[in-house]
Design a protein around this motif. Structure first.
Motif, PDB file in Angstrom:
ATOM      1  N   SER A  70      53.297 -16.236   8.145  1.00  0.00           N
ATOM      2  CA  SER A  70      54.487 -17.085   8.141  1.00  0.00           C
ATOM      3  C   SER A  70      54.252 -18.328   8.999  1.00  0.00           C
ATOM      4  O   SER A  70      53.130 -18.583   9.447  1.00  0.00           O
ATOM      5  N   TYR A  71      55.332 -19.068   9.263  1.00  0.00           N
ATOM      6  CA  TYR A  71      55.259 -20.234  10.156  1.00  0.00           C
ATOM      7  C   TYR A  71      55.573 -19.830  11.598  1.00  0.00           C
ATOM      8  O   TYR A  71      55.664 -20.698  12.457  1.00  0.00           O
ATOM      9  N   LEU A  72      55.785 -18.547  11.841  1.00  0.00           N
ATOM     10  CA  LEU A  72      56.259 -18.121  13.169  1.00  0.00           C
ATOM     11  C   LEU A  72      55.097 -17.569  13.991  1.00  0.00           C
ATOM     12  O   LEU A  72      54.300 -16.753  13.496  1.00  0.00           O
ATOM     13  N   LYS A  73      55.047 -18.010  15.279  1.00  0.00           N
ATOM     14  CA  LYS A  73      53.824 -17.730  16.054  1.00  0.00           C
ATOM     15  C   LYS A  73      53.605 -16.263  16.346  1.00  0.00           C
ATOM     16  O   LYS A  73      52.468 -15.847  16.551  1.00  0.00           O
ATOM     17  N   ARG A  74      54.639 -15.428  16.332  1.00  0.00           N
ATOM     18  CA  ARG A  74      54.378 -14.006  16.592  1.00  0.00           C
ATOM     19  C   ARG A  74      53.547 -13.369  15.468  1.00  0.00           C
ATOM     20  O   ARG A  74      52.735 -12.475  15.722  1.00  0.00           O
ATOM     21  N   ALA A  75      53.744 -13.859  14.240  1.00  0.00           N
ATOM     22  CA  ALA A  75      52.936 -13.351  13.114  1.00  0.00           C
ATOM     23  C   ALA A  75      51.554 -14.017  13.103  1.00  0.00           C
ATOM     24  O   ALA A  75      50.538 -13.355  12.885  1.00  0.00           O
ATOM     25  N   ILE A  76      51.536 -15.328  13.373  1.00  0.00           N
ATOM     26  CA  ILE A  76      50.264 -16.065  13.374  1.00  0.00           C
ATOM     27  C   ILE A  76      49.334 -15.502  14.454  1.00  0.00           C
ATOM     28  O   ILE A  76      48.151 -15.242  14.204  1.00  0.00           O
TER      29      ILE A  76
END
Ligand SMILES: O=C(O)[C@@H](CO)OP(=O)(O)O
Length: 262
Positions: A70-76
């Motif tokens: 996704s665009y969210l840093k916890r997933a990245i």
């Protein structure tokens, strides 16, 4: 004799794997706050969970050709840690907001237990797990409106949510899966998706063909690889979480219990 007629082998259905992983514990999972599109990072424990996910995948002999997040840093950051542990940081990674967590509207930032004390556990379960009920929406002029955030500057404002139900999340996750990810799987690419509790619940509902009632009780543990076996035409045949099954069960229960008033 130079030529030997080859033995005819029975044509076997080729099975493919698809691996999903929810991000490791985030700072707001730790604080038990509704998160949604708030871009919080992993907690220290979350980084360890992500690394363990990568170690487990490597140990079990998994490898990938392309990754999605996704665009969210916890997933990245979860994906980065997994790939680091697998020595696969060079793999192509495609990011899309379509894999973002469900938008939690005006609940974002509130503590889940305090919200249960105020509105009741039943109401909080409806907001967290009902199929088509949206949490209260953000105001248009709220700084948290995605239309006002840099990450979404290339998007048509009308498609960006101010709140989302699971049904709304499905309406963006599944077309993205079918149009972008599935064609890669069908080409034979081994795919890893690092995403979020509810964007993955959307995908699980679709892959497992669950009803609106069945999906209510599905909770995805943080940082645990979920392996789907797919037929050669992309139908889910089975799934399993990698790792210690008792620990995984306990983690799922902990996610479900986050909405308790305590
Ligand atoms: O807060 C959120 O965004 C999600 C995932 O952490 O929570 P819930 O499990 O309550 O849907």
């Amino acid at each position: 004799m130079l030529y030997k007629k080859p033995k005819v082998k029975r044509q076997e259905k080729v099975m493919k794997n698809l691996v999903l992983i929810r991000h490791g514990e985030s700072e707001w999972n730790l604080a038990n706050r509704f998160t949604g599109w708030t871009d919080v990072d992993l907690s220290e424990k979350g980084v360890k969970e992500a690394k363990n996910g990568g170690i487990q995948l490597k140990k079990d002999g998994f490898d990938f050709d392309i990754c999605y997040t996704s665009y969210l840093k916890r997933a990245i950051h979860t994906l980065n840690n997994v790939l680091f542990e697998m020595d696969r940081e060079w793999l192509p990674v495609v990011k899309s907001w379509k894999l973002n967590e469900r938008h939690y509207g005006a609940l974002q930032g509130l503590n889940k237990s305090e919200t249960s004390q105020k509105y009741g556990e039943d109401q909080v379960k409806i907001w967290r797990r009902s199929f088509d009920i949206q949490p209260p929406a953000l105001e248009e002029n709220d700084d948290r409106n995605p239309a006002l955030q840099e990450q979404y500057r290339g998007e048509d404002r009308s498609v960006l949510p101010l709140t989302e139900s699971l049904k709304d999340t499905i309406a963006r996750v599944i077309p993205y899966y079918e149009n972008v990810i599935l064609p890669e799987i069908l080409k034979g690419r081994r795919v890893l998706i690092a995403a979020h509790g509810n964007s993955l619940r959307a995908l699980i509902m679709y892959l497992d063909g669950l009803s609106e009632k069945e999906i209510i009780e599905v909770n995805v543990p943080t940082g645990i690889p979920l392996v789907y076996t797919l037929t050669d035409d992309g139908k889910a045949q089975g799934k399993r979480y990698l790792g210690n099954q008792e620990e995984i069960e306990a983690k799922m229960k902990a996610v479900a219990a986050q909405g308790k008033a305590k």
